[in-house]
Structure formats: structure tokens, C-alpha cells
Design a protein around this motif. Structure first.
Motif, PDB file in Angstrom:
ATOM      1  N   TYR A 165       0.850  -1.189   0.000  1.00 11.77           N
ATOM      2  CA  TYR A 165       0.000   0.000   0.000  1.00 11.77           C
ATOM      3  C   TYR A 165       0.892   1.247   0.000  1.00 11.77           C
ATOM      4  O   TYR A 165       1.789   1.374   0.834  1.00 11.77           O
ATOM      5  N   ARG A 166       0.614   2.177  -0.920  1.00  8.59           N
ATOM      6  CA  ARG A 166       1.478   3.343  -1.059  1.00  8.59           C
ATOM      7  C   ARG A 166       0.663   4.630  -1.160  1.00  8.59           C
ATOM      8  O   ARG A 166      -0.381   4.676  -1.830  1.00  8.59           O
ATOM      9  N   PRO A 167       1.143   5.709  -0.548  1.00  9.76           N
ATOM     10  CA  PRO A 167       0.515   7.023  -0.717  1.00  9.76           C
ATOM     11  C   PRO A 167       0.961   7.646  -2.020  1.00  9.76           C
ATOM     12  O   PRO A 167       1.995   7.283  -2.586  1.00  9.76           O
ATOM     13  N   LEU A 168       0.190   8.606  -2.496  1.00  8.92           N
ATOM     14  CA  LEU A 168       0.575   9.371  -3.685  1.00  8.92           C
ATOM     15  C   LEU A 168       0.622  10.837  -3.278  1.00  8.92           C
ATOM     16  O   LEU A 168       1.310  11.180  -2.330  1.00  8.92           O
ATOM     17  N   GLY A 169      -0.043  11.722  -3.980  1.00 11.56           N
ATOM     18  CA  GLY A 169       0.018  13.137  -3.606  1.00 11.56           C
ATOM     19  C   GLY A 169       1.448  13.645  -3.655  1.00 11.56           C
ATOM     20  O   GLY A 169       2.141  13.485  -4.671  1.00 11.56           O
ATOM     21  N   PRO A 170       1.969  14.231  -2.564  1.00 11.01           N
ATOM     22  CA  PRO A 170       3.341  14.742  -2.542  1.00 11.01           C
ATOM     23  C   PRO A 170       4.393  13.653  -2.763  1.00 11.01           C
ATOM     24  O   PRO A 170       5.525  13.958  -3.146  1.00 11.01           O
ATOM     25  N   LYS A 171       4.029  12.390  -2.525  1.00 12.92           N
ATOM     26  CA  LYS A 171       4.979  11.280  -2.674  1.00 12.92           C
ATOM     27  C   LYS A 171       4.809  10.530  -3.984  1.00 12.92           C
ATOM     28  O   LYS A 171       5.435   9.498  -4.188  1.00 12.92           O
ATOM     29  N   ALA A 172       3.972  11.047  -4.871  1.00 15.10           N
ATOM     30  CA  ALA A 172       3.678  10.340  -6.116  1.00 15.10           C
ATOM     31  C   ALA A 172       4.939  10.111  -6.954  1.00 15.10           C
ATOM     32  O   ALA A 172       5.146   9.017  -7.500  1.00 15.10           O
TER      33      ALA A 172
END
Length: 231
Positions: free
Chosen positions: A16-23
Motif C-alpha cells: 500500500y502506497r501514498p501518492l500526492g506529494p509522494k507520487a
């Protein structure tokens, strides 16, 4: 002495991975064919890496068996967490930016064949008590991995596996077909969705998007997603 073996392993594991600023960093990992392994200190569980020394272990203040060597190994070890499941609502909330991120599916056999031989994949153990360090012949790095392979039973629903690397950084896998699917969260932003889909088209990786149906999660390809009509 008998050997401890794991004969049954999952066909796929999920990250599971975040996106937004970490995309950008997450897409770089996809395109670069690696999994980033950070330090355990950035994990969200404050109990990570804790252990209880046995009485005999505490009698070795120096050398490979010392607590200082274990501490050093813990600080150097890189970790990547994966799960046996892709449709776990709390993990979408906690690790995929409140359903605005993605979940990456890895083929386990290809992943194992493609990683460096020094990298280990282990199933997490869930217990009511912390691991105990014994006065045995284990190396400091193995003791550190023991400490990082155990969580309290309250985390058991995550069905976690972990990649261990001797140092933090990128764990590269050789087979570009190791990633076999991308799941998008229901709240993903348009820019992030477009960027993920563009990267996956280049990689030949299918993408499906989450749809909420009451208390159920389903995933659909772009061709089957039904858009709400404009007002």
C-alpha cells in the motif's frame, strides 16, 4: 536438529502506497523496478524493534552478542512491508493516504528470484510478548531481524510480510514483470491517476480502480468504470 521451513507462500504480495506529494518517488520505484526499504524508525508502530534480553544475553556487553551490536544492526536495517491482502480497508486508510493512494501487486516467485541474495523475505509473527534475545550463535543482523519480525497480536489482521535489507535504500528486482497489477484508491486525484496510468501503460501493467458498494470494495478496469452523469 530439525529445520524450520515455510512450504506455503502466497502467490502475490501487496504494498500500500501514498501518492500526492509522494507520487513521484512511488512512480520512480515502479519504473525503476525497486522497492524502497526505509529505517524501522519511520514505521508507525512505536513498539518496532523492541525486545527482551535473556539473563545470559545481558552478560555479553561486548562483541557480536552485545546489545550495542544489535542496536547498530537495527539502525542500519532497511524494511519494506507487504501484505497478503489488497482489499483491507484500514490499510487503505493508514498506508494509502485515506484511499487516495494505490496498492502494488507483486508476483512472489518473480520477486524472490529477482532480488539480491542478501535480501530476506519473512512472514511476521504476532504475539502477546516481545521477542527474547538468547545467548546463542546468532549474528547481530539476524538478531535485529528477529526483533523486527514480531508485532503484537493487535496487528495480525494486516497479514504482513517484510523485506529485510542490510542497509536502507533501494531493493532492486531484475524481472520487470514482477509487478502484475496496480489497484487505485477510490479517492485518488485526477493528476495522480493519470500519472499512474501513464507509467503503467509504459510498463504493460494493468490498472484497476476501487469502487465503493456500501460496505464492500470492488475493483474495475478503466473500461468498466461507470462515470456519474454531469449535473
Amino acid at each position: 536438529m530439525a529445520q524450520l521451513k515455510i512450504y506455503a507462500k502466497p502467490s502475490n504480495l501487496y504494498r500500500y502506497r501514498p501518492l500526492g506529494p509522494k507520487a513521484e518517488q512511488e512512480l520512480n520505484a515502479l519504473v525503476g523496478h525497486y522497492i524502497y526499504c526505509p529505517a524501522f524508525s519511520v514505521m508507525n508502530d512505536p513498539m518496532e524493534g523492541l525486545y527482551r534480553p535473556s539473563a545470559r544475553f545481558t552478560q555479553n556487553p561486548l562483541g557480536e552478542k552485545s546489545a550495542a551490536r544489535v542496536h547498530d544492526a537495527l539502525q542500519k536495517t532497511g524494511i519494506a512491508s507487504l501484505s497478503e491482502v489488497f482489499d483491507h480497508e484500514p490499510m487503505w486508510a493508514h498506508y494509502a493516504d485515506q484511499f487516495a493512494g494505490m496498492c502494488v501487486q507483486y508476483n512472489v516467485n518473480r520477486l524472490l528470484k529477482g532480488l539480491d541474495t542478501k535480501i530476506a523475505l519473512t512472514r511476521m509473527m504476532y504475539s502477546e510478548s516481545e521477542p527474547v534475545l538468547l545467548n546463542d550463535k546468532s549474528l547481530a543482523v539476524d538478531r535485529a531481524r528477529l526483533c523486527l519480525s514480531s508485532k503484537t497480536v493487535r496487528w495480525a489482521s494486516e497479514r504482513e510480510w517484510r523485506l529485510f535489507k542490510d542497509n536502507q535504500g533501494e531493493a532492486h528486482y531484475r524481472d520487470p514483470k514482477t509487478v502484475t497489477k496496480i489497484f487505485l484508491g477510490s479517492r485518488i486525484g485526477e493528476a495522480d491517476e493519470s500519472a499512474v496510468r501513464a507509467a503503467c501503460r509504459a510498463l504493460g501493467v494493468p490498472v484497476v480502480k476501487m469502487a465503493i458498494d456500501a460496505y464492500s470494495l470492488t475493483f474495475r478496469s478503466a473500461l468498466t468504470i461507470r462515470r456519474k452523469p454531469s449535473p
